[in-house]
Each structure stands twice: as C-alpha cells, then as structure tokens.
Design an enzyme around this catalytic site. Structure first.
Site, short mmCIF file in Angstrom:
data_model
loop_
_atom_site.label_atom_id
_atom_site.label_comp_id
_atom_site.label_asym_id
_atom_site.label_seq_id
_atom_site.Cartn_x
_atom_site.Cartn_y
_atom_site.Cartn_z
N LEU A 102 0.89 -1.16 0.00
CA LEU A 102 0.00 0.00 0.00
C LEU A 102 0.93 1.21 0.00
CD1 LEU A 102 -2.67 -0.97 2.72
CD2 LEU A 102 -2.96 -0.96 0.23
N ASP A 103 0.50 2.31 -0.62
CA ASP A 103 1.32 3.51 -0.62
C ASP A 103 1.54 3.99 0.81
OD1 ASP A 103 1.22 3.42 -3.37
OD2 ASP A 103 -0.43 4.86 -3.51
N LYS A 104 2.57 4.80 0.98
CA LYS A 104 2.88 5.30 2.33
C LYS A 104 1.67 6.00 2.95
CE LYS A 104 6.36 8.11 4.65
NZ LYS A 104 7.51 8.99 4.49
N THR A 106 -1.50 5.47 2.19
CA THR A 106 -2.72 4.65 2.19
C THR A 106 -2.84 3.91 3.52
OG1 THR A 106 -2.57 4.34 -0.19
CG2 THR A 106 -3.95 2.79 0.99
N LYS A 239 -5.24 5.70 -7.53
CA LYS A 239 -4.99 7.13 -7.71
C LYS A 239 -4.91 7.47 -9.19
CE LYS A 239 -2.55 7.54 -3.34
NZ LYS A 239 -1.26 7.37 -2.68
#
Ligand code: URA
Length: 285
Positions: A102-104, A106, A239
């Site tokens: 997961l993105d930082k 998220t 995104k």
C-alpha cells in the site's frame, strides 16, 4: 489435504519448481513410496514425507491482519522510514513480510505473513483477487466515472485496466439505494467483471461494517466518498484511475481483499492473527 508440491514448498526453502525437480529425481517419498507426483494429495497431519530421508513438516504458518496507518512503508526494512514490520512485536517480528504494497499515505487492510505461497496466490495477476478500497476524491459523484471504471481505462500502462466496480457513497446511507439501482440498471452488454471480482452485495457489506463514521468525516466540501473494487495491483492504480477521470484521491483506505474484510475493531497501527474462518476465506478461491 494438500498437493505434495505445495506442501514441500511451504515446509522448505525450495520453490514450487525446485520441488517438482526433486520429485522427478526420485528424492521425495510419501509413507515409504517413491513413485509420487507433484499433484498427489497428502495429509500434512498424518503422512510421512521425506526428502533425501529427512522428514518435512509444516511450520506453523503466520498470517496477521494489520490496520496500516498512514506514514508507514509497506516494506520489511527501510533506512529512512518506519515500516509495517517495525510495528510488529515478538514473537512475529523477523519472520514476516507484507503481502503486496500500500502507498505510504494509504491506510487499512494489510496482510503480513511468512507464507510465500499464500502471498503469491493473493497477488498473482492470474488469480484476480479483488481489493476493495474506501476513497475520498475531489468533486461530486458522477456516473460517467462509474462507467469508465467498468469499461477499463488507459492509465499509461501497456494494457487497459480490467473492469472495476465503483460505487459512490454518502453519509446518510444513500449508498444502499445506489447499489440496488446499479444492479437493476446492469445491461447484458455491460463488460464482464473479472472472475475474482466480489459481488456488489459483498461490497455493500464491507461498506456498512468496515467504514467508520470518522472515515466519512474526513470528506470535505466539494469532495465525495466512494468504494472501489479492482482485481489487479498496478502501481498507484486507484490514484491513477481517478486521475485519468480528472479527480484527485484525498484519502485511500483498503477495506477488503477477496472476501476478507478489515476488522472494524482493529485500531490503526495494530494487528492480530487471522481466524481460521478468515484464512479459509482467503483460500476459498
Ligand atoms: N492504489 C493506489 O493508488 N494506492 C494504493 O496504496 C493502493 C492502490
């Protein structure tokens, strides 16, 4: 019962293809028999599997559900930033890795495991396991975006995205009507959803049970809340899909993987082992 090759790949450091070579080379026996095949079904609790006369037994597999906070990397280690593994205490630390990324910024459902096969099965593009997200985006709900998600879109990759489900939500419970309406308006020529896509009913259940009012409260003026399910995991996929529709993602939280739902009782930054029922949901496919 488990396939012999899978059992060996889970119980040793060999990969599935290395295990197959060992079996072909006659180095593996089951209950004294050497004429075994990779697809043979064995019972890990009672069958005696030997490789070169050494018994192989499954270590206790670990699979944790974490509610990932924003600001932490989905990695095992990093020189600059805190990682999700830094949030894990003994006896688990050191053995685990995150299942995908997961993105930082998220938040939400992240699995941590020591089981390479489980991770592979959940992430392999061919398995199409759905990932469901709660998202806050700029602008008002717009059904043309729902259609674009359904049809798949160009986000600058070699292939268009696979059909995805998008449902706009609102705080006053209107989303129930939206989902019903969407099901009713489905036409026979609408693109087929990939095999692993969860049903709209399941998505609705995730929304009702897993999204807290405090998550909705993050939604500012001129923004709206939605739930999205995709069956792929391209880099920054959610995104980029919204960006391609002229919207910006302000908040992103994963609330489901396949039929497994983020436990709403799990505080941000905490984790717990999956229950046997939850593990079975992941392995059901
Ligand atoms: N899609 C994104 O854009 N970010 C994530 O962290 C996960 C899916």
């Amino acid at each position: 019962m488990l396939r012999l090759d899978r059992f060996l790949a889970e119980g040793t450091a060999w990969s599935r293809s290395e295990v197959k070579k060992l079996i072909r080379a006659g180095r593996v026996s089951v209950n004294g028999r050497c004429d075994v095949k990779p697809e043979m079904k064995i019972d890990p609790a009672s069958d005696c599997v030997l490789v070169d006369s050494v018994r192989v037994e499954l270590q206790g597999r670990i699979c944790l559900m974490m509610n990932k906070p924003a600001g932490v990397l989905s990695a095992t280690q990093d020189r600059m930033d805190r990682t999700v593994i830094d949030l894990v205490n003994e006896p688990y630390a050191g053995r685990l890795f995150p299942v995908g990324r997961l993105d930082k910024d998220t938040e939400g459902l992240l699995l941590l495991t020591d089981d390479g096969n489980l991770s592979h099965d959940l992430l392999s593009p061919s398995k199409h396991v759905s990932k469901t997200y709660f998202v806050i985006i700029t602008g008002a709900p717009d059904e043309t975006i729902v259609t674009r998600f359904r049809q798949g879109m160009d986000i600058g990759e070699r292939r268009r995205t696979l059909p995805a489900q998008l449902v706009f939500l609102s705080v006053d419970g209107d989303f129930l009507a939206d989902l019903k309406q969407q099901e009713e308006t489905e036409t026979p020529d609408a693109p087929q959803m990939p095999a692993g896509m969860i049903s709209l009913q399941k998505m609705q259940e995730f929304c009702i049970r897993s999204i807290a009012l405090t998550d909705y409260d993050r939604c500012a003026e001129n923004e709206c809340c939605a739930a999205v399910s995709v069956t792929e995991g391209k880099y920054h996929q959610i995104k980029r899909m919204f960006q391609s529709c002229g919207r910006e993602v302000r908040f992103l939280k994963r609330i489901g993987m396949g039929e497994l739902m983020l436990d709403p009782e799990l505080e941000s930054g905490t984790y717990r082992p999956l229950t046997p029922e939850e593990l079975a949901l992941l392995e059901k496919r």
